[in-house]
Design a protein around this motif. Structure first.
Motif, PDB file in Angstrom:
ATOM      1  N   GLY A  50       0.774  -1.229   0.000  1.00 30.58           N
ATOM      2  CA  GLY A  50       0.000   0.000   0.000  1.00 30.58           C
ATOM      3  C   GLY A  50       0.807   1.282   0.000  1.00 30.58           C
ATOM      4  N   LYS A  51       2.125   1.183  -0.077  1.00 30.46           N
ATOM      5  CA  LYS A  51       2.960   2.383  -0.065  1.00 30.46           C
ATOM      6  C   LYS A  51       3.733   2.497  -1.378  1.00 30.46           C
ATOM      7  CE  LYS A  51       3.688   2.621   4.940  1.00 30.46           C
ATOM      8  NZ  LYS A  51       2.461   2.003   5.236  1.00 30.46           N
ATOM      9  N   LEU A 140      -7.369  14.356  -7.701  1.00 27.24           N
ATOM     10  CA  LEU A 140      -6.151  15.116  -7.974  1.00 27.24           C
ATOM     11  C   LEU A 140      -5.972  16.219  -6.934  1.00 27.24           C
ATOM     12  CD1 LEU A 140      -6.253  15.573 -11.865  1.00 27.24           C
ATOM     13  CD2 LEU A 140      -4.919  13.936 -10.526  1.00 27.24           C
ATOM     14  N   PRO A 141      -4.773  16.320  -6.372  1.00 29.98           N
ATOM     15  CA  PRO A 141      -4.536  17.395  -5.406  1.00 29.98           C
ATOM     16  C   PRO A 141      -4.394  18.743  -6.107  1.00 29.98           C
ATOM     17  CG  PRO A 141      -2.525  16.143  -5.772  1.00 29.98           C
ATOM     18  CD  PRO A 141      -3.620  15.452  -6.546  1.00 29.98           C
ATOM     19  N   THR A 142      -4.567  19.791  -5.362  1.00 28.08           N
ATOM     20  CA  THR A 142      -4.379  21.140  -5.885  1.00 28.08           C
ATOM     21  C   THR A 142      -2.945  21.278  -6.379  1.00 28.08           C
ATOM     22  OG1 THR A 142      -5.975  21.960  -4.287  1.00 28.08           O
ATOM     23  CG2 THR A 142      -4.530  23.599  -5.293  1.00 28.08           C
ATOM     24  N   GLY A 156      -2.478   4.263  -9.008  1.00 29.78           N
ATOM     25  CA  GLY A 156      -2.149   3.325  -7.933  1.00 29.78           C
ATOM     26  C   GLY A 156      -2.663   3.797  -6.592  1.00 29.78           C
ATOM     27  N   TYR A 157      -2.491   5.084  -6.313  1.00 30.96           N
ATOM     28  CA  TYR A 157      -2.941   5.646  -5.037  1.00 30.96           C
ATOM     29  C   TYR A 157      -4.449   5.483  -4.852  1.00 30.96           C
ATOM     30  CZ  TYR A 157      -4.401   9.044  -1.577  1.00 30.96           C
ATOM     31  OH  TYR A 157      -5.011   9.644  -0.507  1.00 30.96           O
ATOM     32  N   VAL A 158      -5.227   5.821  -5.871  1.00 33.11           N
ATOM     33  CA  VAL A 158      -6.690   5.719  -5.760  1.00 33.11           C
ATOM     34  C   VAL A 158      -7.108   4.260  -5.588  1.00 33.11           C
ATOM     35  CG1 VAL A 158      -8.885   6.120  -6.980  1.00 33.11           C
ATOM     36  CG2 VAL A 158      -7.132   7.911  -6.911  1.00 33.11           C
ATOM     37  N   THR A 159      -6.399   3.334  -6.218  1.00 29.96           N
ATOM     38  CA  THR A 159      -6.693   1.910  -6.060  1.00 29.96           C
ATOM     39  C   THR A 159      -6.412   1.462  -4.626  1.00 29.96           C
ATOM     40  OG1 THR A 159      -6.218   1.503  -8.394  1.00 29.96           O
ATOM     41  CG2 THR A 159      -6.161  -0.407  -6.924  1.00 29.96           C
ATOM     42  N   VAL A 160      -5.260   1.856  -4.076  1.00 34.34           N
ATOM     43  CA  VAL A 160      -4.922   1.512  -2.691  1.00 34.34           C
ATOM     44  C   VAL A 160      -5.921   2.176  -1.736  1.00 34.34           C
ATOM     45  CG1 VAL A 160      -3.185   1.787  -0.861  1.00 34.34           C
ATOM     46  CG2 VAL A 160      -2.479   1.091  -3.172  1.00 34.34           C
ATOM     47  N   PRO A 172      -4.481   5.696   2.760  1.00 35.03           N
ATOM     48  CA  PRO A 172      -3.047   6.022   2.728  1.00 35.03           C
ATOM     49  C   PRO A 172      -2.851   7.518   2.549  1.00 35.03           C
ATOM     50  CG  PRO A 172      -3.755   5.130   0.625  1.00 35.03           C
ATOM     51  CD  PRO A 172      -4.935   5.026   1.546  1.00 35.03           C
ATOM     52  N   VAL A 173      -1.681   7.974   2.938  1.00 45.97           N
ATOM     53  CA  VAL A 173      -1.303   9.369   2.722  1.00 45.97           C
ATOM     54  C   VAL A 173      -0.921   9.518   1.256  1.00 45.97           C
ATOM     55  CG1 VAL A 173       0.397  11.152   3.331  1.00 45.97           C
ATOM     56  CG2 VAL A 173      -0.509   9.604   5.091  1.00 45.97           C
ATOM     57  N   LEU A 174      -1.369  10.590   0.642  1.00 47.45           N
ATOM     58  CA  LEU A 174      -1.023  10.853  -0.749  1.00 47.45           C
ATOM     59  C   LEU A 174       0.494  10.964  -0.869  1.00 47.45           C
ATOM     60  CD1 LEU A 174      -2.139  11.527  -3.614  1.00 47.45           C
ATOM     61  CD2 LEU A 174      -1.990  13.919  -2.954  1.00 47.45           C
ATOM     62  N   PRO A 175       1.103  10.154  -1.745  1.00 49.78           N
ATOM     63  CA  PRO A 175       2.564  10.238  -1.872  1.00 49.78           C
ATOM     64  C   PRO A 175       2.994  11.559  -2.506  1.00 49.78           C
ATOM     65  CG  PRO A 175       1.655   8.669  -3.460  1.00 49.78           C
ATOM     66  CD  PRO A 175       0.510   9.175  -2.641  1.00 49.78           C
ATOM     67  N   THR A 176       4.267  11.904  -2.273  1.00 49.51           N
ATOM     68  CA  THR A 176       4.795  13.082  -2.951  1.00 49.51           C
ATOM     69  C   THR A 176       5.122  12.690  -4.385  1.00 49.51           C
ATOM     70  OG1 THR A 176       7.027  12.584  -2.175  1.00 49.51           O
ATOM     71  CG2 THR A 176       5.750  14.161  -0.877  1.00 49.51           C
ATOM     72  N   PHE A 177       4.981  13.636  -5.264  1.00 49.98           N
ATOM     73  CA  PHE A 177       5.248  13.411  -6.683  1.00 49.98           C
ATOM     74  C   PHE A 177       6.707  13.742  -6.969  1.00 49.98           C
ATOM     75  CE2 PHE A 177       0.718  14.123  -6.325  1.00 49.98           C
ATOM     76  CZ  PHE A 177       0.231  13.027  -7.024  1.00 49.98           C
TER      77      PHE A 177
END
Length: 191
Positions: A50-51, A140-142, A156-160, A172-177
């Motif tokens: 999940g990360k 989508l983040p700002t 992947g994030y939305v699936t997790v 989960p915490v939104l990963p940094t891009f």
């Protein structure tokens, strides 16, 4: 007397996530933003338990479409082990117009479908989650910077996130891009 409420109909995406929920939350997930034409390259994001672990693009030389498709397929077969779950964008042909022009079989959509086929055929029997652009784009983040890599990270994030929601766990915490990671490095290690 009240009628009993019907269970909410689950989307195809949610049903697919539910079918692979344990693998998504504890295994190796490969999310892919497909591409096969032009300057765009397939983006990928690897999630483990999940990360977000890794992300990038699969670099493919410009050239004939069949050569690019072969190279995309080869790269996924050789460079990425078969994932516990493969997440790929579900790109639909949408009606555009009326009469004989009712379906806009544009070059871009055909190219995307071919890219999806090249990726899917890299693995003999993938556990698959298909996610529509409209689904992952809702989160989508700002200030989001569109790129093939960032799109794969978001898929992947939305699936997790959906797997965690269905399991009753904290999202989960939104990963940094990648571009944000570079800014953070520069602010911590100014030259």
């Amino acid at each position: 007397m009240k009628k009993p409420m019907k269970a909410a109909k689950l989307s195809t995406f949610t049903r697919q996530v539910l079918a692979h929920q344990d693998r998504i939350l504890s295994g190796y997930v490969l999310a892919v933003d497909p591409s096969s034409g032009g300057k765009s390259m397939p983006g990928y994001a690897i999630y483990r338990a999940g990360k977000l672990e890794d992300s990038g693009i699969v670099e493919v030389e410009p050239g004939m479409p069949r050569d690019r498709l072969y190279e995309i397929n080869r790269s996924f077969r050789e460079d990425f082990p078969e994932p516990d779950v493969l997440v790929i964008e579900n790109v639909q042909f949408m009606p555009s117009g009326t009469g004989s022009a009712a379906f806009g079989f544009t070059k871009a959509l055909v190219s995307l479908q071919r890219g999806i086929g090249a990726i899917l055929s890299a693995y003999p029997n993938p556990k698959l989650v298909e996610i529509a652009p409209v689904t992952w784009r809702r989160f989508l983040p700002t200030g989001y910077q569109k790129s093939d890599e960032n799109d794969a990270i978001m898929m992947g994030y939305v699936t997790v996130m959906e797997a965690a929601r269905l399991a009753g766990k904290e999202p989960p915490v939104l990963p940094t891009f990648p571009d944000e990671r570079e800014l953070l490095k520069a602010s911590v290690n100014p030259e």
